[in-house]
Design an enzyme around this catalytic site. Structure first.
Site, PDB file in Angstrom:
ATOM      1  N   GLY A   1      10.119  -5.387   7.144  1.00 55.18           N
ATOM      2  CA  GLY A   1       9.449  -4.497   6.180  1.00 55.18           C
ATOM      3  C   GLY A   1       7.642  -4.173   6.239  1.00 55.18           C
TER       4      GLY A   1
ATOM      5  N   HIS B   1      -1.486  -9.707   7.498  1.00 56.04           N
ATOM      6  CA  HIS B   1      -1.864 -10.187   6.142  1.00 56.04           C
ATOM      7  C   HIS B   1      -0.847 -11.182   5.612  1.00 56.04           C
ATOM      8  CE1 HIS B   1       0.559  -6.491   6.347  1.00 56.04           C
ATOM      9  NE2 HIS B   1       1.210  -6.959   5.144  1.00 56.04           N
ATOM     10  N   LEU B   2      -1.635 -12.101   4.998  1.00 55.65           N
ATOM     11  CA  LEU B   2      -0.649 -13.241   4.326  1.00 55.65           C
ATOM     12  C   LEU B   2      -0.701 -12.891   2.821  1.00 55.65           C
ATOM     13  CD1 LEU B   2       0.650 -16.095   4.881  1.00 55.65           C
ATOM     14  CD2 LEU B   2      -1.504 -17.054   4.308  1.00 55.65           C
ATOM     15  N   HIS B   3       0.693 -12.633   2.485  1.00 54.05           N
ATOM     16  CA  HIS B   3       0.867 -12.459   1.023  1.00 54.05           C
ATOM     17  C   HIS B   3       0.770 -13.811   0.467  1.00 54.05           C
ATOM     18  CE1 HIS B   3       2.621  -8.172   1.113  1.00 54.05           C
ATOM     19  NE2 HIS B   3       2.993  -8.575   2.408  1.00 54.05           N
TER      20      HIS B   3
ATOM     21  N   SER C   1       4.508  -2.773   6.520  1.00 53.82           N
ATOM     22  CA  SER C   1       4.115  -1.551   6.453  1.00 53.82           C
ATOM     23  C   SER C   1       2.674  -1.274   6.771  1.00 53.82           C
ATOM     24  CB  SER C   1       4.570  -1.105   4.970  1.00 53.82           C
ATOM     25  OG  SER C   1       3.683  -1.756   4.031  1.00 53.82           O
TER      26      SER C   1
HETATM   27  P1  5GP Z   1       3.703  -5.320   4.152  1.00 53.96           P
HETATM   28  O1  5GP Z   1       4.873  -4.637   3.510  1.00 53.96           O
HETATM   29  O2  5GP Z   1       3.025  -4.596   5.392  1.00 53.96           O
HETATM   30  O3  5GP Z   1       4.024  -6.749   4.232  1.00 53.96           O
HETATM   31  O4  5GP Z   1       2.717  -5.384   3.019  1.00 53.96           O
HETATM   32  C1  5GP Z   1       1.600  -4.585   2.783  1.00 53.96           C
HETATM   33  C2  5GP Z   1       1.136  -4.529   1.497  1.00 53.96           C
HETATM   34  O5  5GP Z   1      -0.080  -3.853   1.343  1.00 53.96           O
HETATM   35  C3  5GP Z   1       1.896  -4.241   0.294  1.00 53.96           C
HETATM   36  O6  5GP Z   1       2.183  -5.224  -0.485  1.00 53.96           O
HETATM   37  C4  5GP Z   1       1.060  -3.079  -0.470  1.00 53.96           C
HETATM   38  O7  5GP Z   1       1.298  -2.675  -1.727  1.00 53.96           O
HETATM   39  C5  5GP Z   1      -0.473  -3.344   0.102  1.00 53.96           C
HETATM   40  N1  5GP Z   1      -1.187  -2.096   0.169  1.00 53.96           N
HETATM   41  C6  5GP Z   1      -0.905  -0.924   0.762  1.00 53.96           C
HETATM   42  N2  5GP Z   1      -1.823  -0.320   0.801  1.00 53.96           N
HETATM   43  C7  5GP Z   1      -2.883  -0.911  -0.036  1.00 53.96           C
HETATM   44  C8  5GP Z   1      -4.544  -0.639  -0.372  1.00 53.96           C
HETATM   45  O8  5GP Z   1      -4.865   0.574  -0.042  1.00 53.96           O
HETATM   46  N3  5GP Z   1      -4.969  -1.663  -1.089  1.00 53.96           N
HETATM   47  C9  5GP Z   1      -4.377  -2.544  -1.646  1.00 53.96           C
HETATM   48  N4  5GP Z   1      -5.178  -3.553  -2.257  1.00 53.96           N
HETATM   49  N5  5GP Z   1      -3.189  -3.024  -1.014  1.00 53.96           N
HETATM   50  C10 5GP Z   1      -2.488  -2.011  -0.034  1.00 53.96           C
END
Ligand code: 5GP
Ligand code: ZN
Length: 116
Positions: free
Chosen positions: A93, A100-102, A95
């Site tokens: 997933g 990036h590390l959550h 996106s």
């Molecule tokens: P992924 O799904 O790629 O692991 O996580 C991407 C994360 O980036 C998601 O949790 C989403 O909410 C966050 N995100 C997307 N666009 C932005 C933004 O413009 N600003 C911030 N602070 N977070 C974002």
């Protein structure tokens, strides 16, 4: 990279709630939190996915985890604990294609982190 959302956040071209910055990584609050505390830690260098990490990135990738710990502690997660997640590719997933590390916490988190 010019057309990358997280590169733009790192360059202060798009606003975010910054939590930590140094020469190698940037931490900021996730715009759509899925837990009471949800932060993201990114390397300043544009790296699309875990599969694009180079040997020369190893130090920065290790630093991500040290900063994750510092940020988690500063956000009050030191005692209760937290989860780190780094999604890679479609099935996970991912996106935003800048690694990036959550950092997730602030309540007991379920396991496994996906429906069976
Ligand atoms: P992924 O799904 O790629 O692991 O996580 C991407 C994360 O980036 C998601 O949790 C989403 O909410 C966050 N995100 C997307 N666009 C932005 C933004 O413009 N600003 C911030 N602070 N977070 C974002
Ligand atoms: Zn980028």
């Amino acid at each position: 990279m010019t057309d990358c959302l997280f590169c733009k956040i790192a360059a202060h071209e798009i606003p975010a709630k910054l939590l930590h910055e140094d020469e190698r990584v940037v931490a900021f609050a996730d715009i759509n939190p899925v837990a009471p505390v949800h932060a993201l830690i990114i390397p300043r260098r544009h790296i699309a996915t875990i599969d694009d990490v180079l040997e020369s990135d190893e130090s920065d990738m290790g630093h991500l985890f040290r900063v994750a710990s510092l940020v988690a502690s500063s956000l009050g997660l030191g005692e209760g604990g937290y989860r780190t997640v780094m999604n890679c590719g479609a099935d996970a997933g991912q996106s935003v294609f800048h690694v990036h590390l959550h950092v997730l916490g602030g309540k007991p988190l379920g396991w496994p982190p996906f429906p069976k």
